[in-house]
Write a protein that holds these residues in place. Structure first.
Motif, PDB file in Angstrom:
ATOM      1  N   ARG A 161       1.741  28.175 -13.061  1.00 60.03           N
ATOM      2  CA  ARG A 161       2.911  27.295 -13.040  1.00 60.03           C
ATOM      3  C   ARG A 161       4.170  28.129 -12.906  1.00 60.03           C
ATOM      4  NH1 ARG A 161       3.948  23.401 -16.793  1.00 60.03           N
ATOM      5  NH2 ARG A 161       1.762  22.827 -16.929  1.00 60.03           N
ATOM      6  N   GLY A 162       5.118  27.595 -12.145  1.00 57.89           N
ATOM      7  CA  GLY A 162       6.373  28.302 -11.959  1.00 57.89           C
ATOM      8  C   GLY A 162       7.171  27.718 -10.806  1.00 57.89           C
ATOM      9  N   PRO A 163       8.424  28.150 -10.645  1.00 51.17           N
ATOM     10  CA  PRO A 163       9.295  27.636  -9.585  1.00 51.17           C
ATOM     11  C   PRO A 163       9.183  28.445  -8.288  1.00 51.17           C
ATOM     12  CG  PRO A 163      10.589  28.929 -11.127  1.00 51.17           C
ATOM     13  CD  PRO A 163       9.182  28.943 -11.638  1.00 51.17           C
ATOM     14  N   ALA A 164       7.965  28.537  -7.755  1.00 48.49           N
ATOM     15  CA  ALA A 164       7.742  29.318  -6.531  1.00 48.49           C
ATOM     16  C   ALA A 164       7.897  28.493  -5.263  1.00 48.49           C
ATOM     17  CB  ALA A 164       6.348  29.948  -6.559  1.00 48.49           C
ATOM     18  N   ARG A 165       7.995  27.168  -5.435  1.00 47.20           N
ATOM     19  CA  ARG A 165       8.045  26.239  -4.298  1.00 47.20           C
ATOM     20  C   ARG A 165       6.908  26.570  -3.326  1.00 47.20           C
ATOM     21  NH1 ARG A 165      13.806  27.120  -4.684  1.00 47.20           N
ATOM     22  NH2 ARG A 165      13.896  28.069  -2.615  1.00 47.20           N
ATOM     23  N   ASN A 166       7.218  26.593  -2.025  1.00 43.25           N
ATOM     24  CA  ASN A 166       6.179  26.901  -1.039  1.00 43.25           C
ATOM     25  C   ASN A 166       6.274  28.345  -0.560  1.00 43.25           C
ATOM     26  OD1 ASN A 166       4.996  24.271  -0.963  1.00 43.25           O
ATOM     27  ND2 ASN A 166       6.725  23.565   0.283  1.00 43.25           N
ATOM     28  N   GLY A 167       6.968  29.169  -1.330  1.00 42.11           N
ATOM     29  CA  GLY A 167       7.114  30.569  -0.957  1.00 42.11           C
ATOM     30  C   GLY A 167       5.781  31.297  -0.951  1.00 42.11           C
ATOM     31  N   LYS A 168       5.747  32.416  -0.249  1.00 43.38           N
ATOM     32  CA  LYS A 168       4.502  33.172  -0.133  1.00 43.38           C
ATOM     33  C   LYS A 168       4.691  34.611  -0.602  1.00 43.38           C
ATOM     34  CE  LYS A 168       2.324  30.319   3.353  1.00 43.38           C
ATOM     35  NZ  LYS A 168       1.428  30.308   4.542  1.00 43.38           N
ATOM     36  N   VAL A 169       3.590  35.177  -1.064  1.00 38.16           N
ATOM     37  CA  VAL A 169       3.579  36.551  -1.566  1.00 38.16           C
ATOM     38  C   VAL A 169       2.382  37.274  -0.971  1.00 38.16           C
ATOM     39  CG1 VAL A 169       2.334  35.772  -3.649  1.00 38.16           C
ATOM     40  CG2 VAL A 169       3.472  38.005  -3.626  1.00 38.16           C
ATOM     41  N   SER A 170       2.617  38.472  -0.474  1.00 34.77           N
ATOM     42  CA  SER A 170       1.522  39.289   0.061  1.00 34.77           C
ATOM     43  C   SER A 170       0.981  40.162  -1.065  1.00 34.77           C
ATOM     44  CB  SER A 170       2.004  40.132   1.242  1.00 34.77           C
ATOM     45  OG  SER A 170       3.198  40.837   0.920  1.00 34.77           O
ATOM     46  N   ALA A 171       0.420  39.494  -2.062  1.00 36.04           N
ATOM     47  CA  ALA A 171      -0.040  40.175  -3.277  1.00 36.04           C
ATOM     48  C   ALA A 171      -1.120  41.206  -2.944  1.00 36.04           C
ATOM     49  CB  ALA A 171      -0.571  39.152  -4.276  1.00 36.04           C
ATOM     50  N   VAL A 172      -1.101  42.312  -3.712  1.00 32.40           N
ATOM     51  CA  VAL A 172      -1.953  43.461  -3.431  1.00 32.40           C
ATOM     52  C   VAL A 172      -2.913  43.696  -4.590  1.00 32.40           C
ATOM     53  CG1 VAL A 172      -0.305  45.111  -4.437  1.00 32.40           C
ATOM     54  CG2 VAL A 172      -1.881  45.889  -2.646  1.00 32.40           C
ATOM     55  N   ALA A 173      -4.088  44.218  -4.292  1.00 32.51           N
ATOM     56  CA  ALA A 173      -5.058  44.561  -5.338  1.00 32.51           C
ATOM     57  C   ALA A 173      -4.622  45.843  -6.038  1.00 32.51           C
ATOM     58  CB  ALA A 173      -6.447  44.747  -4.733  1.00 32.51           C
ATOM     59  N   ARG A 174      -4.667  45.838  -7.371  1.00 29.15           N
ATOM     60  CA  ARG A 174      -4.280  47.031  -8.124  1.00 29.15           C
ATOM     61  C   ARG A 174      -5.133  48.240  -7.709  1.00 29.15           C
ATOM     62  NH1 ARG A 174      -4.665  45.179 -12.899  1.00 29.15           N
ATOM     63  NH2 ARG A 174      -2.505  44.955 -13.569  1.00 29.15           N
ATOM     64  N   LYS A 175      -6.408  48.008  -7.425  1.00 33.56           N
ATOM     65  CA  LYS A 175      -7.271  49.120  -7.024  1.00 33.56           C
ATOM     66  C   LYS A 175      -6.790  49.764  -5.732  1.00 33.56           C
ATOM     67  CE  LYS A 175     -11.716  48.442  -9.275  1.00 33.56           C
ATOM     68  NZ  LYS A 175     -13.179  48.309  -9.089  1.00 33.56           N
ATOM     69  N   ASP A 176      -6.225  48.977  -4.839  1.00 35.85           N
ATOM     70  CA  ASP A 176      -5.695  49.543  -3.599  1.00 35.85           C
ATOM     71  C   ASP A 176      -4.484  50.424  -3.879  1.00 35.85           C
ATOM     72  OD1 ASP A 176      -7.503  48.657  -1.717  1.00 35.85           O
ATOM     73  OD2 ASP A 176      -6.318  46.929  -1.082  1.00 35.85           O
ATOM     74  N   THR A 177      -3.602  49.977  -4.753  1.00 35.49           N
ATOM     75  CA  THR A 177      -2.419  50.791  -5.041  1.00 35.49           C
ATOM     76  C   THR A 177      -2.822  52.091  -5.737  1.00 35.49           C
ATOM     77  OG1 THR A 177      -1.951  49.744  -7.193  1.00 35.49           O
ATOM     78  CG2 THR A 177      -1.003  48.706  -5.241  1.00 35.49           C
ATOM     79  N   SER A 178      -3.835  52.023  -6.592  1.00 36.25           N
ATOM     80  CA  SER A 178      -4.333  53.229  -7.254  1.00 36.25           C
ATOM     81  C   SER A 178      -4.974  54.181  -6.252  1.00 36.25           C
ATOM     82  CB  SER A 178      -5.351  52.855  -8.336  1.00 36.25           C
ATOM     83  OG  SER A 178      -4.781  52.016  -9.315  1.00 36.25           O
ATOM     84  N   ALA A 179      -5.746  53.625  -5.325  1.00 31.36           N
ATOM     85  CA  ALA A 179      -6.410  54.456  -4.322  1.00 31.36           C
ATOM     86  C   ALA A 179      -5.388  55.152  -3.429  1.00 31.36           C
ATOM     87  CB  ALA A 179      -7.366  53.605  -3.485  1.00 31.36           C
ATOM     88  N   VAL A 180      -4.321  54.451  -3.086  1.00 31.02           N
ATOM     89  CA  VAL A 180      -3.260  55.058  -2.283  1.00 31.02           C
ATOM     90  C   VAL A 180      -2.587  56.184  -3.060  1.00 31.02           C
ATOM     91  CG1 VAL A 180      -0.974  54.667  -1.280  1.00 31.02           C
ATOM     92  CG2 VAL A 180      -2.833  53.058  -0.813  1.00 31.02           C
ATOM     93  N   ALA A 181      -2.255  55.922  -4.331  1.00 32.39           N
ATOM     94  CA  ALA A 181      -1.604  56.948  -5.146  1.00 32.39           C
ATOM     95  C   ALA A 181      -2.474  58.198  -5.234  1.00 32.39           C
ATOM     96  CB  ALA A 181      -1.316  56.406  -6.543  1.00 32.39           C
ATOM     97  N   ALA A 182      -3.773  58.016  -5.428  1.00 30.23           N
ATOM     98  CA  ALA A 182      -4.682  59.158  -5.518  1.00 30.23           C
ATOM     99  C   ALA A 182      -4.730  59.925  -4.198  1.00 30.23           C
ATOM    100  CB  ALA A 182      -6.082  58.677  -5.902  1.00 30.23           C
ATOM    101  N   LYS A 183      -4.767  59.215  -3.095  1.00 31.78           N
ATOM    102  CA  LYS A 183      -4.800  59.860  -1.783  1.00 31.78           C
ATOM    103  C   LYS A 183      -3.552  60.693  -1.552  1.00 31.78           C
ATOM    104  CE  LYS A 183      -6.912  60.080   2.336  1.00 31.78           C
ATOM    105  NZ  LYS A 183      -8.291  60.569   2.512  1.00 31.78           N
TER     106      LYS A 183
END
Length: 282
Positions: A161-183
């Motif tokens: 629930r929240g006031p996001a209306r019909n907005g969109k988010v290109s949400a990312v997997a935490r594992k992907d951000t960790s894998a990038v940081a490690a690389k």
């Protein structure tokens, strides 16, 4: 430093007791690289034969400077959310500079700016600017909101629930951000003085997110659209300070404003594969 026998740059990793930092530490260890693991509470850190654990805090103290000595490239996972986070970051960066750290890899936020709708994004913009002001080599990792965040909220509450209306988010997997940081830590010279935008493979509305969750789990999840006043009121069941309520609500108003939309190919550039989708992260 005789425990650290790396060929090349000595790696330091903060946040090793947290979700992102611990995963980075695991990847680096699995790649056979020795590293310095930095934690406020060293006893909570997982022990690796290839890692030296040191106590540190996000402050410019003699202890922190000593803990950072000998480190060349440092993953700086942003400090826990609090009203003084920018000051903590600046103190820590001052200590890193004094210790001789050369390259900062910083976990920032997608669209970080001083006037971002998401209030905590402004902390990241100030931190990015200070890293550059101090003259470090840098790699800025601008993570979008985590898929894991929206997934876990829905799984726990049966709804988002929240006031996001019909907005969109290109949400990312935490594992992907960790894998990038490690690389980046393993190949720092390839990614010096660059900002990377880390997003998932699709732009999703809150309605899209709950549908994917419902289809994948067989449970029914709902998105409840709130106005701003309703959003603040519904969150009062969790005691918090005003800045925290602002952050929670602006998560959704930032999505509504279109500031969390857009797709980047930076994860594929670094990892050589497509980013993980929400469907595959449930």
């Amino acid at each position: 430093m005789d425990k650290l026998l790396n060929d090349g740059a000595v790696i330091g990793i903060t946040g090793v007791t947290g979700k992102l930092g611990s995963y980075v530490a695991k990847i680096v260890a699995e790649n056979g690289k020795k590293a310095v693991h930095l934690a406020r509470t060293p006893g909570k850190a997982k022990v690796y034969d290839s890692a030296e654990i040191r106590k540190m805090s996000y402050a410019n103290t003699d202890e922190t400077i000593e803990s950072l000595k000998g480190i060349d490239i440092l993953l700086m996972v942003s400090a826990g959310e609090n009203p003084n986070r920018v000051e903590e970051h600046k103190g820590f960066l001052d200590a890193a500079k004094a210790a001789g750290v050369k390259h900062i890899v910083y976990t920032s936020f997608y669209g970080a700016s001083d006037d971002a709708t998401f209030t905590l994004s402004r902390d990241h913009a100030k931190t990015e600017a200070y890293i550059k002001e101090l003259g470090f080599n840098y790699t800025i990792l601008r993570d979008n909101f985590y898929q894991d965040f929206f997934r876990d909220i829905a799984l726990e509450n049966g709804e988002i629930r929240g006031p996001a209306r019909n907005g969109k988010v290109s949400a990312v997997a935490r594992k992907d951000t960790s894998a990038v940081a490690a690389k980046i830590l393993l190949e720092p010279e390839k990614w010096e003085n660059i900002t990377l935008n880390l997003t998932g493979p699709k732009e999703l509305s809150m309605a899209d997110i709950v549908k994917i969750l419902s289809d994948k789990t067989g449970r029914k999840f709902n998105y409840v659209e709130e106005n701003i006043e309703e959003a603040y009121e519904s969150r009062k069941k969790w005691p918090a300070e005003a800045w925290q309520y602002d952050a929670w609500v602006s998560t959704y108003t930032a999505v509504a404003a279109g500031e969390q939309a857009g797709i980047s190919n930076d994860i594929e550039r670094v990892l050589g594969r497509k980013p993980i989708s929400l469907k595959d992260n449930i």
